[in-house]
Design a protein around this motif. Structure first.
Motif, PDB file in Angstrom:
ATOM      1  N   GLY A  69       0.784  -1.227   0.000  1.00  0.00           N
ATOM      2  CA  GLY A  69       0.000   0.000   0.000  1.00  0.00           C
ATOM      3  C   GLY A  69       0.814   1.274   0.000  1.00  0.00           C
ATOM      4  O   GLY A  69       0.267   2.369  -0.141  1.00  0.00           O
ATOM      5  N   ALA A  70       2.133   1.153   0.155  1.00  0.00           N
ATOM      6  CA  ALA A  70       2.976   2.363   0.200  1.00  0.00           C
ATOM      7  C   ALA A  70       3.961   2.398  -0.956  1.00  0.00           C
ATOM      8  O   ALA A  70       4.153   3.432  -1.582  1.00  0.00           O
ATOM      9  CB  ALA A  70       3.711   2.442   1.529  1.00  0.00           C
ATOM     10  N   MET A 111       4.618   4.844   5.099  1.00  0.00           N
ATOM     11  CA  MET A 111       5.174   3.726   5.842  1.00  0.00           C
ATOM     12  C   MET A 111       4.427   3.517   7.162  1.00  0.00           C
ATOM     13  O   MET A 111       4.128   4.471   7.881  1.00  0.00           O
ATOM     14  CB  MET A 111       6.669   3.965   6.117  1.00  0.00           C
ATOM     15  N   LYS A 112       4.133   2.246   7.482  1.00  0.00           N
ATOM     16  CA  LYS A 112       3.402   1.929   8.701  1.00  0.00           C
ATOM     17  C   LYS A 112       4.216   1.096   9.693  1.00  0.00           C
ATOM     18  O   LYS A 112       3.806   0.937  10.848  1.00  0.00           O
ATOM     19  CB  LYS A 112       2.103   1.199   8.349  1.00  0.00           C
ATOM     20  N   GLY A 119      15.358  -1.451  24.536  1.00  0.00           N
ATOM     21  CA  GLY A 119      15.703  -0.933  23.216  1.00  0.00           C
ATOM     22  C   GLY A 119      14.465  -0.539  22.436  1.00  0.00           C
ATOM     23  O   GLY A 119      13.824   0.453  22.748  1.00  0.00           O
ATOM     24  N   TRP A 120      14.107  -1.382  21.442  1.00  0.00           N
ATOM     25  CA  TRP A 120      12.987  -1.074  20.568  1.00  0.00           C
ATOM     26  C   TRP A 120      12.223  -2.342  20.227  1.00  0.00           C
ATOM     27  O   TRP A 120      12.804  -3.430  20.142  1.00  0.00           O
ATOM     28  CB  TRP A 120      13.478  -0.421  19.272  1.00  0.00           C
ATOM     29  N   SER A 121      10.926  -2.190  19.976  1.00  0.00           N
ATOM     30  CA  SER A 121      10.088  -3.291  19.518  1.00  0.00           C
ATOM     31  C   SER A 121       9.528  -2.912  18.148  1.00  0.00           C
ATOM     32  O   SER A 121       8.821  -1.903  18.015  1.00  0.00           O
ATOM     33  CB  SER A 121       8.946  -3.545  20.504  1.00  0.00           C
ATOM     34  N   ILE A 122       9.841  -3.733  17.147  1.00  0.00           N
ATOM     35  CA  ILE A 122       9.493  -3.413  15.765  1.00  0.00           C
ATOM     36  C   ILE A 122       8.313  -4.259  15.303  1.00  0.00           C
ATOM     37  O   ILE A 122       8.320  -5.490  15.456  1.00  0.00           O
ATOM     38  CB  ILE A 122      10.702  -3.635  14.837  1.00  0.00           C
ATOM     39  N   SER A 123       7.302  -3.604  14.735  1.00  0.00           N
ATOM     40  CA  SER A 123       6.129  -4.301  14.209  1.00  0.00           C
ATOM     41  C   SER A 123       5.738  -3.704  12.860  1.00  0.00           C
ATOM     42  O   SER A 123       5.830  -2.486  12.655  1.00  0.00           O
ATOM     43  CB  SER A 123       4.946  -4.190  15.176  1.00  0.00           C
ATOM     44  N   GLY A 124       5.316  -4.576  11.948  1.00  0.00           N
ATOM     45  CA  GLY A 124       4.905  -4.116  10.627  1.00  0.00           C
ATOM     46  C   GLY A 124       5.228  -5.156   9.573  1.00  0.00           C
ATOM     47  O   GLY A 124       5.487  -6.329   9.883  1.00  0.00           O
ATOM     48  N   SER A 125       5.232  -4.745   8.326  1.00  0.00           N
ATOM     49  CA  SER A 125       5.539  -5.666   7.227  1.00  0.00           C
ATOM     50  C   SER A 125       6.194  -4.914   6.079  1.00  0.00           C
ATOM     51  O   SER A 125       6.055  -3.697   5.953  1.00  0.00           O
ATOM     52  CB  SER A 125       4.267  -6.357   6.736  1.00  0.00           C
ATOM     53  N   LYS A 126       6.905  -5.659   5.265  1.00  0.00           N
ATOM     54  CA  LYS A 126       7.546  -5.119   4.061  1.00  0.00           C
ATOM     55  C   LYS A 126       7.221  -6.045   2.897  1.00  0.00           C
ATOM     56  O   LYS A 126       6.881  -7.221   3.094  1.00  0.00           O
ATOM     57  CB  LYS A 126       9.063  -5.041   4.248  1.00  0.00           C
ATOM     58  N   THR A 127       7.336  -5.531   1.693  1.00  0.00           N
ATOM     59  CA  THR A 127       7.091  -6.365   0.522  1.00  0.00           C
ATOM     60  C   THR A 127       8.031  -5.976  -0.613  1.00  0.00           C
ATOM     61  O   THR A 127       8.656  -4.921  -0.575  1.00  0.00           O
ATOM     62  CB  THR A 127       5.625  -6.263   0.065  1.00  0.00           C
TER      63      THR A 127
END
Length: 382
Positions: free
Chosen positions: A130-131, A138-139, A148-156
């Motif tokens: 969608g981006a 970007m979502k 630290g950090w917690s990463i959530s989402g998707s890439k294509t």
């Protein structure tokens, strides 16, 4: 460049060509059917010194310049093995240089030697469902935690998505500002909990190159996995784009050269109307037109390589190179296929793969439309 440098480059080119003949050409059709290049090939390339040639010696490379990297990528593209050429550019000219230019000493020591040897294949993860090229859409997010950090989402559409061991992932770290001001790059290892690969996507071309969906479900990382500065990821991306886009222009030009060479041989042999095609004026003129277009691009590309070496290649010039060379590449492969007639439409004729593999070049790495917008802004302003 002096004669000794050119001689060294030519000797290296001979090594690359022999490697292609012995280690790639006999097996490439099988890789196309399997839709992936085996990791063993990456290891062999590492052993032969064909990966990340311009990485400094202290991290396992040769410390040579961009031209040596391009000899490898261009010769593979010229030979028609474009899936590998594309995957190689992403690994050696994009991912490795993000680590080299933005990484800490610890990150460089951890990843670069294995990227040179082929043990660690790299991917750069920007595009999302969608981006696409629009980073503002970007979502994927990175939320601050105690550790630290917690990463959530998707890439294509991620090149090297299945084979990679290291993923450079862009995520939003500040939701209160525009993405350009709140983006950060993270180094994600393939075995991190919460990270998973989706399917190996089915494409109309470049079948041997693995292109994937990726998913991040609360992937926990520490500050050691931050690449560059927090919220400065967009600027890091902009700094690396000239090299990336020039590399794509280089392989586009080489790919067109290979298609034309294949077509020239064909029209010298194929007969129609009582003569070989090469005797027909219309065919001769078409060959002349394509040869001229390719030569003009080759001259520009070589001069831009020198600009890059001198840190003088601008974003606008790299965008011009990427836009013009990839459009030329597709136009040439299209016209070459036409000269093969019905045989050009048959998959057993390599020209069909040149044509299909070239199509995406005007899309990834920034579409032609985005390149024209960048160029026009440099001339006319916003």
């Amino acid at each position: 460049m002096d004669s000794s440098y050119n001689e060294e480059l030519n000797i290296f080119r001979e090594t690359v060509v022999k490697f292609i003949e012995n280690e790639i050409a006999p097996f490439y059709e099988e890789w196309e059917k399997n839709k992936i290049i085996p990791k063993s090939l990456w290891h062999k390339m590492g052993e032969e010194g064909l990966l990340c040639c311009d990485i400094p010696e202290e991290y396992g490379g040769f410390g040579v310049d961009f031209n040596f990297n391009m000899v490898v990528a261009e010769e593979i593209a010229k030979a028609g093995f474009f899936s590998l050429s594309t995957n190689l550019v992403v690994h050696a000219d994009i991912a490795a240089h993000y680590v080299l230019n933005k990484g800490t000493e610890e990150q460089k020591q951890k990843y670069l030697p294995e990227m040179v040897s082929g043990e660690c294949i790299g991917a750069i993860c920007m595009s999302e469902p969608g981006a696409g090229s629009d980073l503002q859409g970007m979502k994927t997010t990175a939320t601050k935690t105690d550790k630290g950090w917690s990463i959530s989402g998707s890439k294509t559409f991620i090149t090297n998505g299945q084979n990679s061991k290291l993923y450079i992932v862009a995520a939003k770290t500040n939701l209160e500002v525009a993405t350009a001001k709140g983006l950060t790059l993270f180094l994600i290892d393939e075995d991190m909990p919460g990270f998973s690969r989706g399917q190996n996507l089915h494409k109309i071309g470049q079948h041997a190159g693995d292109t994937s969906e990726l998913f991040f479900d609360n992937v926990e990382v520490t500050e050691e996995h931050v690449l560059g500065e927090i919220d400065k990821g967009f600027f890091n991306l902009m700094e690396e784009l000239p090299r990336e886009r020039l590399a794509l222009a280089c392989v586009a030009t080489a790919h067109a050269e290979g298609a034309l060479a294949l077509t020239t041989d064909y029209v010298k042999e194929r007969k129609a109307f009582g003569a070989t095609l090469s005797k027909l004026q219309d065919i001769r003129f078409k060959i002349a037109e394509m040869a001229t277009e390719i030569e003009m691009h080759r001259v520009v590309i070589e001069s831009y390589k020198q600009k890059l070496a001198n840190k003088a290649l601008s974003t606008e010039q790299a965008s011009m190179a990427k836009y013009s060379a990839t459009e030329m590449e597709f136009s040439v492969t299209n016209r070459c296929l036409q000269l093969f007639g019905g045989y050009g439409y048959m998959t057993e004729y390599p020209i069909s793969r040149y044509f299909l593999d070239a199509r995406v070049q005007t899309i990834y790495g920034g579409t032609s439309e985005i390149m024209k917008e960048i160029i026009s802004r440099s001339i006319l302003g916003r």
